[in-house]
Enzyme design. Structure first.
Site, mmCIF file in Angstrom:
data_model
loop_
_atom_site.group_PDB
_atom_site.id
_atom_site.type_symbol
_atom_site.label_atom_id
_atom_site.label_comp_id
_atom_site.label_asym_id
_atom_site.label_seq_id
_atom_site.Cartn_x
_atom_site.Cartn_y
_atom_site.Cartn_z
ATOM 1 C CB CYS F 78 -0.900 0.012 1.223
ATOM 2 S SG CYS F 78 -1.880 1.535 1.332
ATOM 3 C CB ILE F 79 1.453 3.851 -2.566
ATOM 4 C CG1 ILE F 79 2.485 4.956 -2.788
ATOM 5 C CG2 ILE F 79 0.042 4.384 -2.775
ATOM 6 C CD1 ILE F 79 2.604 5.388 -4.242
#
Lengths: 93, 132, 119, 119, 93, 132
Positions: F78-79
């Site tokens: 997840c960025i």
């Protein structure tokens, strides 16, 4: 005398009970972080039965929307003071 | 009086990472000394130079750095805990053949002996745990 | 293609990033047009306490964002009778007011969803 | 200069690195010639269960290292009656066998140390 | 049918009780990680009262030195099988 | 059958980081597919290229990479969770003006939409939590 610092929510009974069982007369229990939820009406009766003085950390209590009512609180500088008034601190989390 | 703080949690892992910083400020504001802040376990992530929170979120690594600069704090990160978790200074990056380290400025990797020494010479030691 | 997604959060608002991460998951589900339900169990019900002044600890108040969920077509925030009882709370004193499931409803509620994500 | 240091660990052996980290702290204290006590409370008493075959999860067994503490002049591993009761354990079925403190002894034990480190 | 995966130790009663209260007839409860301590003799009576089938994850149980005795266990491939036999999984930690 | 795994914990933070890897292997050994492994929250640290555990300790980032290489796995980090916590790929390192990234090979930063998409197209989704 010992300052006990409890940061765990009332949903963590094991941590509370271990902390409670080590309190001596003259000790202070400071409720911080999710520990301030012990001041919810539901949980107060258990606080009242402790042999220690109980204080809440103001910023953490305000953040979480918990009412102070008849309890005592300290700000961050009061937290530092409590460390000095006691010979040692024990953190419970 | 001389304090040592022990920080066990990473910034987003537990509220206690933030509590530790607030406590450190209160100690200094009251005119006391901080002998050392010792970052252990997941607490090593407070020393990441790469942490890039959104602007409207607290940036704990940056705030520790600023406080350390202002008060010449000794911020020690447990080397064994850090290296395992991917927090490396230049020297460790070389040793493990990584391109670059990511330990933020003002933090220093060292051994658990630094925690023991700090415990012995400080008047008070306070642990900031959370996330056992 | 569409699946009903249940997100169960069990954490108090500031104990970790969990409360905000659950919200982000719910919003992502809504943005990708999936039917999403958000269930706050145990300490997560504390996210709904009114009067949180989280600027004192330099944190964002997830409560405000919970109130905005209807704009993303997430109409209900669910909790359980047991979670309210854990902390002695009444649903009508919470903001936003949750939809309360009793024990039987809770079991069927979970079984009604195709994917359950917990945090 | 010397100070009595109490290390309180409350974690089961593989739930996180806590059990091994507590050991490392105790050993560091011993290496720097400080009087160190190790107190295993609550789930930490599970570190003393015999027959742990941790290779199954590719983890190191802290139990073996606990047994080696006397070589570092850490003669006793302490626990409490309450911790044994929590999981229904008997001290003499544990390895290494801990020194058990009752409620009153536990309170005085903590108050006897100058520094308390918890994890 | 739902596979409930419980990874929390018996010292975390709140997690256990929330998991327990969502079990339906036909569901399976898989004890993993510190959840395998529920198989200690002290905690077994509560397991026996659950409406679900209970299984332990073998590697986690062996690592922690917990006896299997009269309970059922699965290896990692059995964990995968349980996921397939049930329509969804819910993790409790 | 197609599985998606969600990993919330860092390697030393919780046993569940190891459980997730064992489960992934078991899925593949049984001839099933892994659509995606999604690393969220503290789980982003499984993707650290700098983690350098002692030789006799499990190296989860390395084992994930090896498994991904062998089975062409889609490992998505997840960025938003990663950038906050100091896990950056080259592009994010540039964006935040850091000297270098530290995202391990075979991992990819992307958004929560990847978790939603994976939930929709997979037959089973399993969360590996721990350390709430």
């Amino acid at each position: 005398m010992t300052l006990h610092i409890l940061g765990a929510s009332p949903s963590d009974r094991t941590t509370f009970e271990s902390c409670r069982d080590t309190l001596m007369d003259g000790d202070t229990l400071l409720l911080i972080e999710d520990g301030v939820y012990w001041a919810l009406p539901q949980h107060r009766p258990e606080l009242a039965r402790l042999p220690a003085r109980v204080k809440l950390l103001k910023a953490d209590r305000e953040a979480r929307g918990v009412e102070l009512e008849a309890l005592a609180e300290v700000d961050d500088s009061g937290f530092v003071e409590l460390c000095l008034e006691n010979e040692r601190s024990v953190s419970w989390f | 009086m001389r304090f040592t703080l022990v920080v066990h949690s990473a910034p987003y892992q537990s509220a206690s990472a933030g509590t530790a910083l607030r406590f450190a400020r209160a100690v200094l504001d009251a005119g006391h000394q901080i002998h050392r802040v010792f970052f252990y376990r997941e607490g090593v992530h407070n020393a990441s130079a790469l942490a890039s929170p959104p602007r409207d979120e607290q940036n704990l690594p940056q705030e520790w750095r600023a406080l350390a600069k202002e008060h010449d704090l000794d911020l020690v990160v447990c080397i064994a805990a850090a290296v395992r978790r991917g927090i490396l200074d230049k020297e460790e990056a070389r040793r493990y053949e990584k391109k670059a380290g990511n330990l933020a400025k003002r933090f220093e990797l060292s051994g658990l002996g630094q925690l023991i020494e700090a415990s012995v010479v400080s008047d008070r030691v306070v642990t900031f745990g959370g996330g056992r | 293609m569409s699946k009903s997604i249940l997100i169960i959060c069990r954490s108090a608002p500031y104990s970790s990033s969990s409360a905000r991460d659950a919200l982000d998951m719910a919003l992502a589900g809504a943005v990708f047009e999936q039917p999403v339900s958000l269930l706050l169990l145990d300490d997560a019900v504390l996210q709904l306490l009114p009067g949180q002044r989280s600027s004192a600890i330099q944190a964002k108040n997830p409560n405000a964002m919970l109130g905005a969920l209807p704009m993303y077509d997430i109409e209900h925030i669910y909790t359980s009778l047991g979670s309210l009882a854990l902390h002695g709370l009444q649903a009508d004193s919470l903001e936003p007011a949750p939809t309360v499931l009793d024990a039987e409803e809770l079991r069927h509620f979970i079984a009604r969803h195709e994917v359950v994500l917990t945090l």
